[in-house]
Design a protein around this motif. Structure first.
Motif, PDB file in Angstrom:
ATOM      1  N   GLU A 132       0.979  -1.238   0.076  1.00  0.00           N
ATOM      2  CA  GLU A 132      -0.082   0.076   0.015  1.00  0.00           C
ATOM      3  C   GLU A 132       0.877   1.075   0.195  1.00  0.00           C
ATOM      4  O   GLU A 132       2.160   1.263   0.728  1.00  0.00           O
ATOM      5  N   ALA A 133       0.389   2.395  -0.742  1.00  0.00           N
ATOM      6  CA  ALA A 133       1.213   3.480  -0.713  1.00  0.00           C
ATOM      7  C   ALA A 133       1.369   3.940   0.508  1.00  0.00           C
ATOM      8  O   ALA A 133       0.329   4.452   1.336  1.00  0.00           O
ATOM      9  N   ILE A 134       2.377   4.601   0.944  1.00  0.00           N
ATOM     10  CA  ILE A 134       2.777   5.342   2.141  1.00  0.00           C
ATOM     11  C   ILE A 134       3.479   6.393   1.815  1.00  0.00           C
ATOM     12  O   ILE A 134       4.235   6.655   0.906  1.00  0.00           O
ATOM     13  N   CYS A 135       2.729   7.677   2.076  1.00  0.00           N
ATOM     14  CA  CYS A 135       2.949   9.021   1.663  1.00  0.00           C
ATOM     15  C   CYS A 135       3.641   9.960   2.781  1.00  0.00           C
ATOM     16  O   CYS A 135       3.382  10.080   4.075  1.00  0.00           O
ATOM     17  N   PHE A 136       4.511  10.901   2.342  1.00  0.00           N
ATOM     18  CA  PHE A 136       5.186  11.629   3.245  1.00  0.00           C
ATOM     19  C   PHE A 136       5.324  13.209   2.837  1.00  0.00           C
ATOM     20  O   PHE A 136       4.960  13.461   1.619  1.00  0.00           O
ATOM     21  N   SER A 137       5.301  13.935   3.715  1.00  0.00           N
ATOM     22  CA  SER A 137       5.084  15.410   3.190  1.00  0.00           C
ATOM     23  C   SER A 137       5.785  16.455   4.206  1.00  0.00           C
ATOM     24  O   SER A 137       5.874  16.188   5.352  1.00  0.00           O
ATOM     25  N   VAL A 138       6.171  17.557   3.974  1.00  0.00           N
ATOM     26  CA  VAL A 138       6.546  18.738   4.600  1.00  0.00           C
ATOM     27  C   VAL A 138       6.342  20.146   3.949  1.00  0.00           C
ATOM     28  O   VAL A 138       6.065  20.170   2.789  1.00  0.00           O
ATOM     29  N   LEU A 139       6.486  20.934   4.756  1.00  0.00           N
ATOM     30  CA  LEU A 139       6.533  22.588   4.364  1.00  0.00           C
ATOM     31  C   LEU A 139       7.928  23.124   4.171  1.00  0.00           C
ATOM     32  O   LEU A 139       8.467  23.051   5.438  1.00  0.00           O
ATOM     33  N   ALA A 140       8.322  23.644   3.080  1.00  0.00           N
ATOM     34  CA  ALA A 140       9.609  24.274   2.916  1.00  0.00           C
ATOM     35  C   ALA A 140       9.573  25.239   2.138  1.00  0.00           C
ATOM     36  O   ALA A 140       8.554  25.460   1.479  1.00  0.00           O
ATOM     37  N   VAL A 141      10.769  26.177   2.300  1.00  0.00           N
ATOM     38  CA  VAL A 141      10.844  27.131   1.317  1.00  0.00           C
ATOM     39  C   VAL A 141      10.849  26.763  -0.197  1.00  0.00           C
ATOM     40  O   VAL A 141      11.116  25.416  -0.448  1.00  0.00           O
ATOM     41  N   PRO A 142      10.505  27.435  -1.066  1.00  0.00           N
ATOM     42  CA  PRO A 142      10.463  27.204  -2.615  1.00  0.00           C
ATOM     43  C   PRO A 142      11.880  26.716  -2.994  1.00  0.00           C
ATOM     44  O   PRO A 142      12.869  27.008  -2.471  1.00  0.00           O
ATOM     45  N   GLN A 143      11.761  25.858  -4.077  1.00  0.00           N
ATOM     46  CA  GLN A 143      13.065  25.342  -4.749  1.00  0.00           C
ATOM     47  C   GLN A 143      13.872  24.485  -3.799  1.00  0.00           C
ATOM     48  O   GLN A 143      15.081  24.877  -3.931  1.00  0.00           O
ATOM     49  N   ALA A 144      13.211  23.736  -2.782  1.00  0.00           N
ATOM     50  CA  ALA A 144      14.215  23.008  -2.107  1.00  0.00           C
ATOM     51  C   ALA A 144      14.344  21.625  -2.654  1.00  0.00           C
ATOM     52  O   ALA A 144      13.463  21.075  -3.615  1.00  0.00           O
ATOM     53  N   LYS A 145      15.322  20.884  -2.358  1.00  0.00           N
ATOM     54  CA  LYS A 145      15.809  19.745  -2.753  1.00  0.00           C
ATOM     55  C   LYS A 145      14.990  18.601  -1.443  1.00  0.00           C
ATOM     56  O   LYS A 145      15.898  18.760  -0.207  1.00  0.00           O
ATOM     57  N   VAL A 146      14.310  17.787  -1.560  1.00  0.00           N
ATOM     58  CA  VAL A 146      13.644  17.255  -0.165  1.00  0.00           C
ATOM     59  C   VAL A 146      13.717  15.526  -0.337  1.00  0.00           C
ATOM     60  O   VAL A 146      13.180  15.244  -1.600  1.00  0.00           O
ATOM     61  N   THR A 147      14.380  14.867   0.426  1.00  0.00           N
ATOM     62  CA  THR A 147      14.361  13.434   0.367  1.00  0.00           C
ATOM     63  C   THR A 147      13.849  13.068   1.864  1.00  0.00           C
ATOM     64  O   THR A 147      14.062  13.506   2.832  1.00  0.00           O
ATOM     65  N   VAL A 148      13.427  11.572   1.811  1.00  0.00           N
ATOM     66  CA  VAL A 148      13.092  10.958   2.964  1.00  0.00           C
ATOM     67  C   VAL A 148      13.607   9.592   2.817  1.00  0.00           C
ATOM     68  O   VAL A 148      13.833   8.968   1.750  1.00  0.00           O
ATOM     69  N   LYS A 149      14.517   9.188   3.808  1.00  0.00           N
ATOM     70  CA  LYS A 149      14.851   8.040   4.211  1.00  0.00           C
ATOM     71  C   LYS A 149      14.273   7.035   5.074  1.00  0.00           C
ATOM     72  O   LYS A 149      13.926   7.651   6.342  1.00  0.00           O
ATOM     73  N   LEU A 150      13.663   5.827   4.427  1.00  0.00           N
ATOM     74  CA  LEU A 150      13.046   5.044   5.454  1.00  0.00           C
ATOM     75  C   LEU A 150      13.255   3.631   5.309  1.00  0.00           C
ATOM     76  O   LEU A 150      13.172   3.056   3.834  1.00  0.00           O
ATOM     77  N   GLY A 151      14.043   2.898   6.121  1.00  0.00           N
ATOM     78  CA  GLY A 151      14.289   1.683   5.649  1.00  0.00           C
ATOM     79  C   GLY A 151      15.506   1.433   4.712  1.00  0.00           C
ATOM     80  O   GLY A 151      16.652   2.325   4.955  1.00  0.00           O
ATOM     81  N   GLN A 152      15.526   0.710   3.732  1.00  0.00           N
ATOM     82  CA  GLN A 152      16.553   0.915   2.674  1.00  0.00           C
ATOM     83  C   GLN A 152      16.063   1.745   1.663  1.00  0.00           C
ATOM     84  O   GLN A 152      17.234   1.920   0.603  1.00  0.00           O
ATOM     85  N   GLN A 153      14.994   2.466   1.636  1.00  0.00           N
ATOM     86  CA  GLN A 153      14.633   3.197   0.477  1.00  0.00           C
ATOM     87  C   GLN A 153      15.001   4.802   0.694  1.00  0.00           C
ATOM     88  O   GLN A 153      14.910   5.222   1.900  1.00  0.00           O
ATOM     89  N   LEU A 154      15.273   5.445  -0.372  1.00  0.00           N
ATOM     90  CA  LEU A 154      15.449   7.112  -0.341  1.00  0.00           C
ATOM     91  C   LEU A 154      14.335   7.658  -1.436  1.00  0.00           C
ATOM     92  O   LEU A 154      14.571   7.407  -2.542  1.00  0.00           O
ATOM     93  N   ILE A 155      13.420   8.088  -0.624  1.00  0.00           N
ATOM     94  CA  ILE A 155      12.236   8.732  -1.460  1.00  0.00           C
ATOM     95  C   ILE A 155      12.352  10.240  -1.794  1.00  0.00           C
ATOM     96  O   ILE A 155      12.415  11.144  -0.890  1.00  0.00           O
ATOM     97  N   PRO A 156      12.379  10.638  -3.045  1.00  0.00           N
ATOM     98  CA  PRO A 156      12.488  11.999  -3.246  1.00  0.00           C
ATOM     99  C   PRO A 156      11.171  12.560  -3.215  1.00  0.00           C
ATOM    100  O   PRO A 156       9.889  11.918  -3.526  1.00  0.00           O
ATOM    101  N   LEU A 157      11.015  13.964  -2.650  1.00  0.00           N
ATOM    102  CA  LEU A 157       9.595  14.530  -2.447  1.00  0.00           C
ATOM    103  C   LEU A 157       9.692  15.659  -3.368  1.00  0.00           C
ATOM    104  O   LEU A 157      10.489  16.526  -3.480  1.00  0.00           O
ATOM    105  N   SER A 158       8.726  15.691  -4.368  1.00  0.00           N
ATOM    106  CA  SER A 158       8.539  17.048  -5.193  1.00  0.00           C
ATOM    107  C   SER A 158       7.739  17.925  -4.802  1.00  0.00           C
ATOM    108  O   SER A 158       6.562  17.742  -3.969  1.00  0.00           O
ATOM    109  N   SER A 159       7.791  19.143  -5.157  1.00  0.00           N
ATOM    110  CA  SER A 159       7.170  20.486  -4.962  1.00  0.00           C
ATOM    111  C   SER A 159       5.599  20.121  -5.601  1.00  0.00           C
ATOM    112  O   SER A 159       5.469  19.967  -6.460  1.00  0.00           O
ATOM    113  N   GLN A 160       4.639  20.566  -4.676  1.00  0.00           N
ATOM    114  CA  GLN A 160       3.339  20.539  -5.256  1.00  0.00           C
ATOM    115  C   GLN A 160       2.686  22.011  -5.524  1.00  0.00           C
ATOM    116  O   GLN A 160       1.540  22.245  -5.627  1.00  0.00           O
TER     117      GLN A 160
END
Length: 603
Positions: A132-160
């Motif tokens: 099942e899809a597991i989602c992550f989010s954060v509020l940050a300044v524009p034009q940031a590069k955001v990643t999440v590490k969980l277990g062995q995965q590194l997940i990129p987060l894109s600006s919405q």
């Protein structure tokens, strides 16, 4: 009215427990401020001042003369800047000082930060199914590069794009419910995991403006033992409350769904904090359930549907192998009952043609595990229902219409429950001179009860004096007494940011469709009969409108905080006219229902 504001009024005005004189009597001859309290904090862009002083001299706020009603009441609004705002009220030699702090309604970065740690999600422990899809989010300044590490995965987060913040539900009462765009961007990303077990806390990394900052989400993530392709055994829970509250999401801010009768069984497919996600999609608080352990998923077939006509209700009995989750949708002329995790083997249903409520009962297998029964009514006015499990049999009782007199003004045989809002230490809203809503609610309810009894009605009151009665107890009385209708009597106020000086009128609130015709009729009739302003008709999720055992309506009969309307509210002659208009409107509505029940050839 807005419950938070009523609570704020109660805390702001402390003389409600006086044993010498009523609160409002102590304000005579002096400058008095009922709202806001000192050191009040708000996110609103303006604040209203509700108070009074003798009308023979002017009142100023920060040196500005304010308008008042003939009795000396006032309710002006003043803009607020972010931070502290100081106000000085003067009347002759008297002064009142207030410090009001306006807090930002937008998430703000701390100095040197490039994201908001409190915005990291998940914000509480959560469990999901493998795959099942597991989602992550954060509020940050524009034009940031955001990643999440969980277990062995590194997940990129894109600006919405810029984050959008929705207003509270109460904002609608001020005529402003538009979303606001934040200066920060919302970053989101999702992934899947296939192996069950604990994955720990997501670790965020944000890079922007030449800086790198890290943070951990509060919530830990766990994958349940079984995946979607192997749901032969999983955790099953049973509802322990009489009516388990289900919602659209994992928290009390999410909207309510059909309550689950005690004994309902369902499998758990997810969790967040203390909330459980059930196999048909709804969420329920863990405290309203008990675990049955890991077992085969609750599934049932259904065959015949039994029909029984009682003295005051029509009863339908749905025999099942397991007490499955249900969804009920009530309309003006039909009811749709959906049984989840159920497959039809139905060949026979009994329904008598002379039944006073039901005209037709049909069913449809919506999908292999969901069946919907559609009950067509003979009238658009319904009078309440009850739903319960007896063992594994679901019992639906539809109340019959009351036996109504054919003459207008005769309420013999009608049972009405009146609920005078608030009471005891709960003042409700207060008027400019400190007169509490709880007192006028009780006065109008008692006088209305007397008038209705003179017309033959049996009338119950949830409180007979100035006593505290919990919302749960008021609802219990409705469900126990099962009157033909229930009316909760209130007077209104506004959330911070409203325009108290220019807002007035009568409004009605309903939740169950069976109560909408009564709410609309009363609101329109009172406005017309009393020549008062209309504040509108509202669908609202309130404790006193939610009961489904009887049509239940909450009336807001005017604004305590409006100086002109408050004079009308406290005028004895106007109070008598209001009681008469309420009684006449109820008599007219019941007469209308009596006419609709007569056979066509006698109308």
């Amino acid at each position: 009215m807005n419950v938070m504001l009523k609570t704020a009024f109660s805390f702001a005005f402390g003389c409600g427990m006086s044993i010498m004189l009523p609160c409002w009597a102590q304000t005579e001859g002096r400058l008095f401020l009922a709202y806001p309290p000192d050191q009040h904090q708000t996110q609103a862009s303006q604040i209203f001042f509700i108070g009074s002083a003798p009308p023979n001299a002017e009142v100023t706020i920060n040196g500005q003369r304010i308008d008042r009603s003939p009795a000396g009441y006032f309710a002006p609004s003043f803009p607020l800047q972010l931070g502290e705002n100081r106000f000085l009220l003067r009347y002759q030699g008297q002064e009142i000082r207030r410090t009001i702090t306006r807090r930002s309604d937008q998430p703000l970065l701390t100095p040197g930060s490039i994201f908001i740690p409190a915005s990291l999600t998940p914000a509480q422990d959560m469990a999901r199914l493998p795959g099942e899809a597991i989602c992550f989010s954060v509020l940050a300044v524009p034009q940031a590069k955001v990643t999440v590490k969980l277990g062995q995965q590194l997940i990129p987060l894109s600006s919405q794009g810029p984050a959008v913040q929705l207003p509270t539900n109460a904002a609608l009462l001020n005529g402003d419910n538009q979303p606001q765009v934040n200066s920060l961007d919302k970053y989101q990303g999702c992934t899947t995991f296939l192996q069950s077990g604990s994955l720990g806390q997501p670790q965020f990394q944000v890079q922007a403006l030449g800086r790198t900052q890290a943070g951990s989400a509060v919530g830990r993530i766990t994958l349940l033992d079984q995946g979607p392709s192997a749901l032969s055994h999983t955790e099953v829970m049973a509802v322990t409350s009489e009516a388990g509250v289900t919602r659209t999401g994992p928290g009390s801010d999410y909207s309510r769904l059909t309550p689950l009768p005690k004994g309902t069984q369902a499998s758990v497919t997810g969790a967040e904090g203390d909330w459980l996600r059930l196999d048909y999609g709804a969420w329920i608080h863990r405290s309203e359930t008990r675990s049955l352990g890991n077992k085969v998923l609750p599934r049932s077939v259904i065959r015949s549907v039994a029909y029984r006509r009682l003295a005051d209700a029509t009863e339908l009995r749905f025999p099942l192998e397991v007490p499955v989750p249900i969804t009920l949708e009530l309309g003006l002329d039909q009811l749709q009952l959906t049984l989840h995790n159920t497959t039809a083997q139905t060949d026979t249903i009994r329904l008598d043609a002379e039944d006073p409520v039901l005209k037709l009962l049909t069913w449809q297998q919506v999908n292999p595990q969901q069946i919907t029964y559609t009950l067509k009514f003979k009238s658009q006015q319904q009078w309440g229902y009850d739903l319960r499990y007896e063992g594994t049999t679901l019992v639906l009782s539809l109340r019959h219409p009351p036996v109504l007199s054919p003459t207008q003004g005769n309420l013999r045989g009608i049972k009405i429950l009146l609920d005078p809002g608030h009471g005891g230490s709960e003042l409700g809203s207060v008027g400019p001179n400190g007169y509490p809503e709880k007192a006028i609610n009780l006065l109008i309810s008692q006088n209305l009860a007397k008038t209705l009894r003179q017309r033959g009605a049996t009338v119950y009151l949830t409180r007979e004096n100035d006593q505290a009665v919990s919302l749960a107890e008021r609802v219990r009385q409705i469900n126990t007494l099962k009157p033909n209708i229930a009316l909760s009597i209130h007077y209104n106020a506004l959330p911070d940011g409203g325009d108290a000086l220019n807002t007035q009128g009568i409004s009605a609130f309903w939740y169950q469709p069976q109560a909408q015709p009564l709410a609309a009729f009363l609101q329109q009739e009172l406005v017309k009969r009393l020549n008062r302003s209309s504040y509108g008709l509202y669908w609202n999720n309130l404790a006193l409108t939610r009961p489904y055992s009887t049509p239940s309506v909450l009336l807001e009969l005017g604004f305590m905080i409006n100086p002109q309307e408050f004079e009308w509210i406290t005028d004895p002659q106007a109070q008598g006219q209001l009681v008469q208009a309420l009684a006449d409107s109820l008599s007219a509505w019941f007469f209308q229902q009596a006419a609709s029940q007569r056979p066509l050839e006698t109308r």
